[in-house]
Design a protein around this motif. Structure first.
Motif, PDB file in Angstrom:
ATOM      1  N   LEU A  22     103.724  81.343 -33.579  1.00 12.34           N
ATOM      2  CA  LEU A  22     103.949  81.490 -32.142  1.00 12.34           C
ATOM      3  C   LEU A  22     105.225  80.776 -31.715  1.00 12.34           C
ATOM      4  O   LEU A  22     105.936  81.234 -30.819  1.00 12.34           O
ATOM      5  CB  LEU A  22     102.745  80.942 -31.372  1.00 12.34           C
ATOM      6  N   HIS A  23     105.508  79.649 -32.350  1.00 15.59           N
ATOM      7  CA  HIS A  23     106.752  78.947 -32.065  1.00 15.59           C
ATOM      8  C   HIS A  23     107.958  79.814 -32.441  1.00 15.59           C
ATOM      9  O   HIS A  23     108.944  79.886 -31.701  1.00 15.59           O
ATOM     10  CB  HIS A  23     106.769  77.639 -32.857  1.00 15.59           C
ATOM     11  N   CYS A  24     107.880  80.491 -33.572  1.00 18.35           N
ATOM     12  CA  CYS A  24     108.984  81.354 -34.035  1.00 18.35           C
ATOM     13  C   CYS A  24     109.169  82.567 -33.127  1.00 18.35           C
ATOM     14  O   CYS A  24     110.274  83.114 -33.041  1.00 18.35           O
ATOM     15  CB  CYS A  24     108.718  81.829 -35.456  1.00 18.35           C
ATOM     16  N   THR A  25     108.093  83.039 -32.487  1.00 15.17           N
ATOM     17  CA  THR A  25     108.186  84.242 -31.654  1.00 15.17           C
ATOM     18  C   THR A  25     108.334  83.901 -30.184  1.00 15.17           C
ATOM     19  O   THR A  25     108.018  84.715 -29.317  1.00 15.17           O
ATOM     20  CB  THR A  25     106.943  85.125 -31.857  1.00 15.17           C
ATOM     21  N   ASN A  26     108.798  82.696 -29.905  1.00 10.23           N
ATOM     22  CA  ASN A  26     109.065  82.328 -28.514  1.00 10.23           C
ATOM     23  C   ASN A  26     110.008  83.348 -27.882  1.00 10.23           C
ATOM     24  O   ASN A  26     111.000  83.741 -28.498  1.00 10.23           O
ATOM     25  CB  ASN A  26     109.690  80.928 -28.463  1.00 10.23           C
ATOM     26  N   PRO A  27     109.726  83.817 -26.660  1.00 13.41           N
ATOM     27  CA  PRO A  27     110.602  84.822 -26.033  1.00 13.41           C
ATOM     28  C   PRO A  27     112.043  84.355 -25.885  1.00 13.41           C
ATOM     29  O   PRO A  27     112.957  85.167 -25.884  1.00 13.41           O
ATOM     30  CB  PRO A  27     109.948  85.057 -24.666  1.00 13.41           C
ATOM     31  N   LEU A  28     112.265  83.036 -25.746  1.00 16.04           N
ATOM     32  CA  LEU A  28     113.620  82.513 -25.589  1.00 16.04           C
ATOM     33  C   LEU A  28     114.172  82.101 -26.951  1.00 16.04           C
ATOM     34  O   LEU A  28     113.616  81.214 -27.614  1.00 16.04           O
ATOM     35  CB  LEU A  28     113.619  81.307 -24.642  1.00 16.04           C
ATOM     36  N   PRO A  29     115.264  82.710 -27.397  1.00 21.45           N
ATOM     37  CA  PRO A  29     115.809  82.385 -28.731  1.00 21.45           C
ATOM     38  C   PRO A  29     116.102  80.904 -28.920  1.00 21.45           C
ATOM     39  O   PRO A  29     115.887  80.364 -29.997  1.00 21.45           O
ATOM     40  CB  PRO A  29     117.096  83.229 -28.795  1.00 21.45           C
ATOM     41  N   ILE A  30     116.547  80.244 -27.874  1.00 18.33           N
ATOM     42  CA  ILE A  30     116.933  78.834 -28.008  1.00 18.33           C
ATOM     43  C   ILE A  30     115.733  77.958 -28.333  1.00 18.33           C
ATOM     44  O   ILE A  30     115.857  76.883 -28.894  1.00 18.33           O
ATOM     45  CB  ILE A  30     117.642  78.354 -26.719  1.00 18.33           C
ATOM     46  N   ASN A  31     114.531  78.423 -27.985  1.00 15.86           N
ATOM     47  CA  ASN A  31     113.325  77.640 -28.236  1.00 15.86           C
ATOM     48  C   ASN A  31     112.713  77.897 -29.603  1.00 15.86           C
ATOM     49  O   ASN A  31     111.694  77.289 -29.946  1.00 15.86           O
ATOM     50  CB  ASN A  31     112.282  77.919 -27.152  1.00 15.86           C
ATOM     51  N   ARG A  32     113.284  78.839 -30.357  1.00 16.84           N
ATOM     52  CA  ARG A  32     112.771  79.087 -31.706  1.00 16.84           C
ATOM     53  C   ARG A  32     113.368  78.063 -32.676  1.00 16.84           C
ATOM     54  O   ARG A  32     114.548  77.747 -32.581  1.00 16.84           O
ATOM     55  CB  ARG A  32     113.132  80.497 -32.169  1.00 16.84           C
ATOM     56  N   PRO A  33     112.574  77.549 -33.592  1.00 21.91           N
ATOM     57  CA  PRO A  33     113.112  76.584 -34.555  1.00 21.91           C
ATOM     58  C   PRO A  33     114.049  77.272 -35.541  1.00 21.91           C
ATOM     59  O   PRO A  33     113.999  78.482 -35.738  1.00 21.91           O
ATOM     60  CB  PRO A  33     111.858  76.063 -35.260  1.00 21.91           C
ATOM     61  N   SER A  34     114.900  76.482 -36.171  1.00 19.96           N
ATOM     62  CA  SER A  34     115.721  77.029 -37.246  1.00 19.96           C
ATOM     63  C   SER A  34     114.833  77.275 -38.462  1.00 19.96           C
ATOM     64  O   SER A  34     113.735  76.732 -38.577  1.00 19.96           O
ATOM     65  CB  SER A  34     116.832  76.038 -37.605  1.00 19.96           C
TER      66      SER A  34
END
Length: 997
Positions: free
Chosen positions: A944-956
């Motif tokens: 769910l963290h990886c599929t955050n709607p905002l790209p900036i909030n996705r982890p590397s």
């Protein structure tokens, strides 16, 4: 004399001391900092020793008078390595450090407390681990501390209560446990406290937080809070934003909260709060947003609440009763009103929307009645109108037909009647129009041609009449057309075959006639075809056998005649019903099975091996068949003899030609090979085909030394006799070949599929890969063999694939974006080790573009494409991370990324909605052992963290690997050793009943 003078001047110039620009001490410290970290993008290229002071360096700011370094801002520069406190703290006047969104790793050292001048410290969105340093509170001037989005674990140190000047404390999205310490109530200077999304142990909200009288923002979202909301929070007179959502709070909302006269936003959704809304809410004169949805609140919605200058009111899924106060229609700023899932009655205020810019209105699942207010779109802003499961009556107001901003209209399961205004049919932005279970009449207007965005048209169980207009075929985005249980008549329009995206066509129980239109082979995505109980005749077209994804076919109770098309045998149908037609002839062999015994009833002329079909055949007819079989045998024997002779000569010529052709192949190897191209070419026959894709066929080739390889055969567009469309396809396949060779030819990583070599001729290209015995993850996970994938195996696959993608993103120079990450492109070897494969659309990320490049077309697969990619065509690593997050959700749930079960949602939205409404147990794959539940839930959270709607909030991807490693059995955190409960990540997923966080 003059030459002597010139000579002296020249000598003076040559032997005079040069001007020396020596970098000052602070510059030397910063240069030492540069040498201590990894800078893959050369973000610090301007940091050189030729300058006397570092004030012109990127990210460095100095005091204009003393030229002493005061600020360091290296946000979004992709630097990596441990935080060098011992170096930076030598800068005596450094007041601000901002390293947001990088890969700073390891632990935050205790000696950070030596940066005595520090006022601002932002290390958010990095890879820091370990405990929070208890020495941070020793920074005497620190006002701003943001450590959001790291992997800090353990408890919040009690020493944090000794901060002297701290105004902002943000620890969001870490792995902090224990409970929220009461000592935080001692930081009376705090203006913002944000501890959201941490796996704290179950605990109460410390009443001591009521001492933070300067607090303006208090965010405790999803902190595993239990118990009641303390009355002391009413002391926070300066509070503007209160968020206690996604916890396990119970009891009533304390009346003390009505003392928060400066509060603008209150979010209490997804708890277990009960009782009525407290009296005195009229004192909240600044309130703009109230979200108390998904609780157990009761009573009436108070009139004083509706008199506030609200912009957003979300009270859905509670137990409110009574009528909606008329005063809500007078709120001048209201743009969002969601009240679904309550027990509200009465009429909607007749002026609702007249005085406010309504955008989202959802009153579904109540007991409202009366007419739909005609003023809902008076301000021209309305986007969503959701009123299903009520008792509304009358006609749809004509004014809604001019509301061009509408995107979703759901009026199903009411008592509405009359004809649909022509403008409604043609609204240009509506993608969902649902009118099911009403008493609407009239026909579909030709204005539907203007509904260019329409995906779902659901008209079932009404009284619609007339023919289906030709304009229906203009709706290129239409996925579902359900108009069953109406009175539509006439033939299906020929244009309907143009609907290439159509997945469901359900028009059963109507009065349709004529024949099925020609060209239905274009329905490549059709999953369900239900035309039962009509008057359609003619033959069932042979084209129906080409609908490869069709699994529901019901043409019963019509007037179809003639023989069954043989292509029906090739379909993988879950349900087939051709009963009560006028079909005749012999059943195709593969359909003569007991599983279809009820599929052909009521067709007197239809014969087959199923009991009950064609029981009246005479012995003479049987004898005739025997004679016919004898004749066929004689003819077949003659054909066989002639064929053998023809084949002999043909094969001899073929072998000669093949021997000549082999000399034309060019071999390019990327590893040391133990085979030649001839061994590969000799095995490329249809018996060895193990897969077929959009770019060619894949063969399994067993070499002479016993080794097995996989060979992908790509055809170029240079073959003779092909049309322009084929040439275009060939060019695309050439680009696939080039991308695979360019990418895999240089990569050496254990989790990237190995490309042994490539072979080319003028007309054909071959790629030779290592053979993966267990095929693709997608094929295995979504087949009957899914039981072979227990949780330890799935976890290993996830970690392997993550390490492969991390290598592409962080270790390749320049980085590579895969662009088509999906479970079918993750291959498994004999030990279920995972390799990332299929680099046909991979792109190198150019450094000049800061990791972003615009593509001319969308690459990727449905259900895996990141939302921003579909809209902007901007490519970066975050797009791959979203796709990988979908793969993690597949592994956890066992579900496909797109499934009819989800309705209009994809897997990501389905998971978020189901977690909110039903809990995690309804998400996890039942095939998985429950003893791994805690570990599975952690991987679910990572997905769910990886599929955050905002790209900036996705982890590397590097951080994703770290998080997955910490989930493993050898790296269990303290929280993982205790019993816990997963609280879902919560996003506004755009679903009917989603909250706006």
């Amino acid at each position: 004399m003059l030459p002597l003078l010139l000579l002296l001047l020249l000598l003076c110039f040559l032997f005079s001391p040069p001007t020396i620009h020596s970098l000052n001490q602070e510059g030397l410290y910063l240069h030492q900092f540069k040498l201590s970290i990894d800078d893959p993008d050369s973000a610090l290229s301007s940091w050189n020793q030729r300058d006397s002071v570092p004030c012109s360096w990127d990210g460095v700011k100095c005091d204009p008078t003393t030229l002493s370094v005061t600020q360091l801002d290296l946000s979004n520069t992709n630097i990596a390595g441990p935080f060098p406190a011992s170096i930076l703290c030598n800068l005596e006047n450094l007041t601000s450090i901002t390293l947001f969104n990088n890969s700073i790793n390891s632990t935050l050292p205790l000696d950070v407390s030596l940066c005595r001048s520090l006022v601002h410290l932002d290390l958010s969105q990095n890879l820091l681990t370990g405990a929070l340093p208890h020495t941070l509170s020793e920074l005497p001037n620190l006002k701003y501390l943001d450590l959001t989005g790291n992997n800090f674990s353990g408890q919040i140190p009690g020493s944090f209560g000794r901060f002297q000047k701290l105004e902002v404390l943000s620890l969001v999205y870490n792995l902090l446990d224990e409970t929220i310490p009461a000592s935080l109530g001692n930081i009376t200077t705090l203006k913002m406290l944000n501890l959201s999304y941490n796996p704290f142990f179950p605990g109460r909200i410390p009443p001591e937080l009521g001492n933070l009288t300067n607090l303006e923002v208090l965010w405790l979202t999803q902190c595993n809070l239990v118990g009641v909301i303390p009355d002391s929070l009413g002391n926070l007179k300066n509070l503007k934003d209160l968020d206690l959502a996604l916890n396990n709070l119970y009891g009533s909302i304390p009346s003390s909260l009505t003392e928060l006269t400066n509060v603008i936003q209150i979010e209490l959704y997804n708890n277990s709060l009960s009782g009525e809304l407290p009296p005195g809410m009229s004192r909240l004169t600044a309130l703009r947003l109230l979200d108390a949805s998904m609780n157990h609140l009761t009573g009436k919605i108070p009139d004083e609440l509706c008199r506030l200058p609200l912009e957003s009111l979300n009270l859905y899924e509670n137990r409110f009763e009574g009528e909606l106060p008329e005063s809500i229609a007078n709120s001048p700023n209201l743009y969002e009103l969601r009240l679904f899932g309550n027990r509200l009655t009465g009429k909607l205020p007749k002026n609702l929307g007249k005085n406010s810019p309504l955008r989202w209105l959802d009153v579904s699942s109540n007991n409202f009645w009366g007419e739909i207010p005609a003023t809902l779109c008076d301000h021209g802003k309305l986007e969503e109108l959701l009123m299903i499961f009520n008792k509304f009556s009358g006609e749809i107001p004509a004014t809604l037909g001019t509301c061009l901003t509408l995107t979703r209209v759901r009026l199903g399961s009411n008592r509405l009647s009359g004809e649909i205004p022509a403008g409604i049919w043609g609204l240009p932005h509506v993608y969902l129009l649902e009118l099911v279970d009403n008493s609407f009449s009239g026909s579909i207007a030709r204005t539907i041609a203007g509904a260019s965005n329409l995906s779902l048209l659901i008209l079932s169980r009404n009284n619609f009449t007339g023919t289906i207009p030709d304009e229906i075929g203009w709706l290129d985005n239409l996925v579902e057309f359900s108009g069953n249980d109406n009175n539509f008549n006439g033939p299906l329009p020929q244009s309907i075959v143009n609907l290439g995206q159509l997945g469901i066509l359900n028009l059963h129980n109507n009065k349709l006639s004529g024949e099925l239109p020609k060209g239905i082979r274009s329905w490549k995505k059709l999953n369900e075809l239900n035309l039962a109980n009509n008057e359609i005749g003619g033959r069932i077209p042979d084209e129906i056998g080409s609908l490869s994804v069709l699994n529901f076919l019901d043409l019963s109770y019509n007037q179809f005649s003639g023989k069954l098309p043989l292509g029906l045998q090739s379909l993988k149908l879950n349900q087939l019903n051709l009963s009560y037609n006028r079909l005749s002839g012999e059943l195709p062999h593969l359909l003569s099975k007991d599983m279809y015994k009820n599929s052909f009833l009521g067709n007197p002329g239809l014969c087959g091996d199923i009991k009950g079909l064609c029981d009246g055949r005479s012995e003479a007819k049987a004898a005739g068949y025997v004679w016919l079989l004898r004749a066929i045998f004689i003819v077949a024997t003659l054909v066989f003899v002639v064929g053998v002779v023809w084949f002999y000569f043909k094969y001899r010529n073929f072998q000669r030609a093949r021997a000549i052709d082999k000399s034309k192949w060019t071999l390019m190897s990327f590893h040391k090979l133990g085979f030649s191209e001839n061994e590969i070419l000799d095995c490329l026959d249809e018996d060895n085909v193990i897969g077929t894709g959009s770019s060619g066929k894949v063969y399994k080739v067993v070499l002479g030394n016993g080794e097995i390889v996989a060979v992908k055969k790509l055809w170029s567009g240079m073959k003779k006799g092909i049309d322009s469309g084929d040439i275009e396809k060939g060019q695309v396949q050439d680009s696939v070949f080039d991308a695979e060779v360019e990418t895999l030819g240089k990569i050496r990583h254990k989790n990237i599929v190995k490309l042994w070599c490539c072979c080319t001729t003028r007309d054909c290209k071959l790629l030779v890969y290592e053979y993966m015995a267990n095929g693709s993850l997608g094929d295995l996970l979504h087949s009957s063999k899914a039981g072979l994938l227990d949780w330890p195996t799935r976890y290993k696959i996830a970690l392997d694939a993550a390490e492969g993608l991390s290598y592409l993103h962080h270790d390749c120079v320049p980085p590579i974006v895969h662009r088509d990450v999906k479970s079918n492109n993750i291959l498994l070897d004999g030990d279920y080790g995972a390799r990332v494969a299929d680099f046909g659309v991979a792109k190198v990320v150019e450094a000049t573009g800061k990791g972003t490049k615009s593509m001319s077309v969308i690459a990727g697969s449905c259900g895996y494409i990141a939302p921003e990619y579909a809209y902007t065509l901007r490519v970066n690593e975050k797009s791959d991370i979203y796709s990988f997050g979908v793969v993690l959700l597949e592994l956890v749930s066992g579900k496909r990324p797109v499934d009819p079960e989800f309705g209009e949602k994809d897997l990501v939205k389905w998971v978020c909605t189901t977690l909110d409404q039903k809990g995690v147990d309804h998400i996890l794959d039942p095939k998985l052992d429950s003893c791994f539940k805690q570990e599975i839930c952690k991987v679910l959270n990572i997905g769910l963290h990886c599929t955050n709607p905002l790209p900036i909030n996705r982890p590397s991807m590097r951080r994703v690997v770290k998080m997955l490693q910490e989930v493993g059995p050898d790296n269990q955190t303290k929280a993982a050793k205790k019993d816990g409960k997963l609280s879902p990540y919560y996003y506004d997923d755009g679903s009917d009943h989603g909250s706006v966080a």
